[in-house]
Design a protein around this motif. Structure first.
Motif, short mmCIF file in Angstrom:
data_model
loop_
_atom_site.label_atom_id
_atom_site.label_comp_id
_atom_site.label_asym_id
_atom_site.label_seq_id
_atom_site.Cartn_x
_atom_site.Cartn_y
_atom_site.Cartn_z
N UNK A 140 120.70 9.12 -26.08
CA UNK A 140 120.00 9.86 -27.11
C UNK A 140 118.50 9.95 -26.82
N UNK A 141 117.92 8.87 -26.31
CA UNK A 141 116.49 8.87 -26.00
C UNK A 141 116.15 9.98 -25.02
N UNK A 142 116.94 10.10 -23.95
CA UNK A 142 116.67 11.12 -22.95
C UNK A 142 116.84 12.53 -23.53
N UNK A 198 106.97 14.43 -27.55
CA UNK A 198 107.80 14.01 -26.42
C UNK A 198 107.13 12.88 -25.64
N UNK A 199 105.83 12.99 -25.44
CA UNK A 199 105.09 11.94 -24.72
C UNK A 199 105.11 10.64 -25.52
N UNK A 200 104.94 10.72 -26.83
CA UNK A 200 104.94 9.53 -27.67
C UNK A 200 106.31 8.83 -27.64
N UNK A 201 107.38 9.62 -27.72
CA UNK A 201 108.73 9.04 -27.67
C UNK A 201 108.95 8.36 -26.32
N UNK A 202 108.50 8.99 -25.25
CA UNK A 202 108.67 8.40 -23.92
C UNK A 202 107.91 7.09 -23.80
N UNK A 203 106.64 7.07 -24.26
CA UNK A 203 105.84 5.86 -24.15
C UNK A 203 106.36 4.75 -25.06
N UNK A 204 106.87 5.13 -26.24
CA UNK A 204 107.32 4.12 -27.19
C UNK A 204 108.65 3.49 -26.80
N UNK A 205 109.42 4.18 -25.96
CA UNK A 205 110.76 3.68 -25.64
C UNK A 205 110.94 3.32 -24.17
N UNK A 207 109.93 0.83 -22.51
CA UNK A 207 110.11 -0.59 -22.25
C UNK A 207 111.50 -1.10 -22.55
N UNK A 208 112.31 -0.29 -23.18
CA UNK A 208 113.67 -0.72 -23.52
C UNK A 208 114.55 -0.72 -22.28
N UNK A 209 115.33 -1.79 -22.16
CA UNK A 209 116.21 -1.90 -21.01
C UNK A 209 117.50 -1.12 -21.25
N UNK A 210 117.96 -0.55 -20.18
CA UNK A 210 119.24 0.14 -20.25
C UNK A 210 120.38 -0.88 -20.24
#
Length: 222
Positions: A140-142, A198-205, A207-210
């Motif tokens: 979903x993040x992607x 889009x940039x904010x979502x990318x930066x905020x997420x 660090x999450x591990x797959x």
């Protein structure tokens, strides 16, 4: 001295169709290209300096048709794969995404059912989110990052640079911007906001591990 392992490469076939999978793909692509040409038959193509609404879909349909024609030629001249069992997940979600885009970008009514025209601002991300679930590896993040970055690109390309008559956003949203702004200024500001999101979502997420990915071959083969 070298030897070929049994089962390596596509099997040799004696019939006229040497690649059934290429044959099926070519027929489908030709049908899609023909359908797109038929659906755009009443639209104005325009010229390169003043593109009409039919130019892009019409030439894409031609490209798809030529690709299908090439696959048909390869089906009779090169050995290929046989037809495999189809997975309906991909076609179902892709078609659902296309239909969602069609009924939301402009006002749509079918009997008592009606939907407001939401424009590319909402129809684009909706189609991307639905169509992205065609693959079981979806994240979903992607999809959210793709929707928030690809949609403003399309808004600028079609609405600003090419001046195509594509509804970009609901008319009600124009009241959120200064009254003296032009439609293109509102479009650019909206595209900038979505890109920043889009940039904010990318930066905020980021660090999450797959989750762990199982790469083992469970078929028993090495």
């Amino acid at each position: 001295m070298s030897s070929l392992h049994e089962g390596s490469g596509p099997p040799q076939r004696s019939g006229p169709v040497r690649a059934p999978q290429s044959l099926a793909g070519g027929v489908v692509l030709l049908a899609l290209g023909a359908l797109a040409l038929w659906l755009t038959r009443d639209l104005d193509q325009g010229s390169l300096s003043s593109m009409g609404p039919a130019m892009l879909p019409r030439w894409l349909a031609v490209a798809v048709g030529l690709t299908g024609l090439a696959l048909l030629v390869f089906a009779f001249t090169k050995d290929g794969e046989t037809l495999e069992r189809w997975n309906l997940r991909g076609p179902v979600f892709v078609i659902a995404g296309i239909l969602a885009f069609a009924v939301t970008i402009r006002p749509f009514s079918f009997g008592t059912l009606s939907t407001p025209g939401l424009g590319l601002l909402f129809a684009g991300p909706l189609a991307i989110l639905i169509g992205g679930y065609a693959t079981p590896e979806v994240r979903l993040r992607d999809l959210v990052i793709l929707a928030l970055s690809l949609t403003p690109f399309c808004m600028i390309l079609f609405g600003d640079l090419l001046n195509l008559p594509i509804p970009v956003f609901p008319q009600a949203l124009t009241g959120l911007f200064p009254a003296d702004w032009s439609q293109k200024a509102v479009l650019r500001a909206t595209a900038a906001i979505m890109t920043a999101a889009a940039v904010l979502v990318f930066l905020a997420t980021r660090g999450r591990r797959r989750g762990p990915i199982d790469v083992a071959d469970h078929s028993g083969r090495i």
